[in-house]
Scaffold this active site. Structure first.
Site, PDB file in Angstrom:
ATOM      1  NE  ARG A  18      48.502  22.863  36.752  1.00  7.13           N
ATOM      2  CZ  ARG A  18      48.069  23.619  35.748  1.00  7.13           C
ATOM      3  NH1 ARG A  18      48.880  24.509  35.201  1.00  7.13           N
ATOM      4  NH2 ARG A  18      46.828  23.511  35.300  1.00  7.13           N
ATOM      5  CE  LYS A  77      42.553  24.014  33.495  1.00  6.31           C
ATOM      6  NZ  LYS A  77      43.120  24.699  32.301  1.00  6.31           N
ATOM      7  CG  HIS A  95      40.353  29.384  30.120  1.00  2.23           C
ATOM      8  ND1 HIS A  95      41.507  29.869  29.541  1.00  2.23           N
ATOM      9  CD2 HIS A  95      40.750  28.434  31.013  1.00  2.23           C
ATOM     10  CE1 HIS A  95      42.558  29.224  30.029  1.00  2.23           C
ATOM     11  NE2 HIS A  95      42.127  28.367  30.927  1.00  2.23           N
ATOM     12  NE  ARG A 128      56.507  40.501  27.170  1.00  5.36           N
ATOM     13  CZ  ARG A 128      56.579  39.791  26.032  1.00  5.36           C
ATOM     14  NH1 ARG A 128      56.191  40.326  24.881  1.00  5.36           N
ATOM     15  NH2 ARG A 128      57.042  38.558  26.046  1.00  5.36           N
ATOM     16  NE  ARG A 129      49.268  34.772  30.762  1.00  8.54           N
ATOM     17  CZ  ARG A 129      48.934  33.502  30.592  1.00  8.54           C
ATOM     18  NH1 ARG A 129      48.823  33.007  29.374  1.00  8.54           N
ATOM     19  NH2 ARG A 129      48.726  32.725  31.635  1.00  8.54           N
ATOM     20  NE  ARG A 186      55.989  33.850  32.311  1.00  5.22           N
ATOM     21  CZ  ARG A 186      55.367  35.009  32.278  1.00  5.22           C
ATOM     22  NH1 ARG A 186      54.467  35.242  31.329  1.00  5.22           N
ATOM     23  NH2 ARG A 186      55.636  35.952  33.163  1.00  5.22           N
ATOM     24  CG  ASP A 206      58.308  35.599  18.636  1.00  5.21           C
ATOM     25  OD1 ASP A 206      57.631  34.831  19.349  1.00  5.21           O
ATOM     26  OD2 ASP A 206      58.550  36.772  18.949  1.00  5.21           O
ATOM     27  CB  VAL A 255      51.459  24.476  24.035  1.00  3.70           C
ATOM     28  CG1 VAL A 255      51.663  25.104  25.412  1.00  3.70           C
ATOM     29  CG2 VAL A 255      52.422  23.323  23.829  1.00  3.70           C
ATOM     30  CG  LEU A 296      49.816  20.295  27.902  1.00  2.53           C
ATOM     31  CD1 LEU A 296      50.407  21.158  26.793  1.00  2.53           C
ATOM     32  CD2 LEU A 296      50.099  18.819  27.637  1.00  2.53           C
TER      33      LEU A 296
END
Length: 341
Positions: A18, A77, A95, A128-129, A186, A206, A255, A296
């Site tokens: 990516r 990453k 992270h 919120r992202r 998302r 949710d 995920v 992913l």
């Protein structure tokens, strides 16, 4: 004020194809006066000549270590282990704020070098992202979950969406019961779309639906797709006691993949899985496999990159002044460093 300088680095992980900034968006930024430098990268899904044609400066892979002080190093990453000190502002998924493996070491490198991490996960407005690869993470995770449930999951390789969809159709999800938790985010929306397309019998919960967890109902699905990122302690969705319980559940597609966090909601698994072995067997009777691949969207690198880049470009004008979501990312970094002191 000097123009913003974005430096797109090469990703050292061999499976990471990516790009957070795609060629046509890089060309837009250059036209708007942004300086864009792009490192060569043998596995990036977009060829280097497409960036060069858009006016970007092209440099060798890994040369960000010698970039000018004002360059913002953009990636996805993890960074390589060297250098020991980081003097630039880096923009990527670090992270490093929830006690993950290697978090303290990474923050120490920034503290030593005087640099700064603007973690893409913490670019937020009202909590919120505003930018994420989440949709495609959910789509791919759910698709792999179908393949694993049907016993046809093979080692992974980058592909186009049409190829992935064809594999899922060939495996067949008719009659398969599936549950997506975190269905309104998302990742959850991506997972729902994949499972609807596959023809699964589908439920979507949710976050509010998991506050008082109906464990029996959860375990009554063949496939669980976890799209909930927890920042507080709560009962796990699948815990050790569930491994020997009577259940229909056969596959968890994690995920969120927060496997080394104390808030891991699938604690039966504590390590990522690989492209070579995307599923790990954690119980035999009845069987339970966990998919915990932490990149992913790289399975669909083109689609994922185009969507992510489109969200990133409107944020660039406010980067230099650390306004809006960038301010929130900076505050998160400062709080993490203060917690180490």
């Amino acid at each position: 004020m000097r123009p913003v300088h974005l430096w797109l680095r090469h990703e050292t992980r061999s499976t990471e194809r990516r790009a957070p900034l795609v060629p046509h968006d890089a060309a837009r930024l250059v036209a708007d006066g942004v300086q864009v430098t792009v490192e060569e990268s043998p596995q990036r899904v977009f060829g280097i000549e497409a960036y060069r044609a858009g006016g970007c400066r092209v440099v060798e892979a890994g040369s960000w270590v010698d970039a000018p002080e004002d360059a913002h190093i953009l990636g996805i990453k993890e960074l390589p282990d060297e250098p020991d000190s980081l003097r630039h502002t880096h923009i990527f998924f670090g992270h490093a704020y929830k006690g993950q493996d290697g978090a303290d070491a990474l923050l120490a490198r920034f503290a030593t070098g005087g640099g700064q991490l603007l973690d893409l996960e913490y670019l937020t407005v009202d909590g919120r992202r505003v930018i994420a690869f989440g949709y495609w993470a959910g789509y791919v995770g759910a698709s792999l979950g179908v393949l694993a449930t049907r016993g046809t999951l093979a080692p992974l390789h980058p592909m186009e969406r049409a190829e992935l969809d064809a594999l899922v159709r060939a495996a067949g999800a008719d009659g398969m019961t599936a549950l997506v938790v975190g269905a309104q985010g998302r990742s959850g929306r991506g997972a729902l779309d994949a499972l609807i397309s596959a023809g699964a019998i589908l439920d979507g919960w949710d976050r509010e639906d998991t506050l008082v967890l109906d464990r029996e109902a959860l375990l009554d699905h063949e496939l669980l797709v976890n799209c909930v990122l927890s920042t507080t302690a709560q009962p796990p969705f699948v815990g050790p006691d569930d491994l020997t319980a009577e259940r229909e559940l056969r596959v968890v597609a994690d995920v969120t993949c927060d496997v080394t966090s104390e808030y891991n909601l699938v604690p039966v698994n504590t390590a990522i899985t690989s492209w070579e072995e995307p599923a790990r067997r954690v119980a035999e009777d009845p069987r339970l496999d966990v998919i915990a691949v932490d990149n992913l969207p790289s399975l669909l690198p083109r689609e994922a990159s185009v969507a992510f880049s489109a969200d990133l470009v409107p944020l660039v004008p406010t980067l230099a002044g650390r306004r809006g979501p960038w301010r929130e990312a900076q505050r998160s970094y400062e709080a993490a460093q203060a917690a180490r002191a």
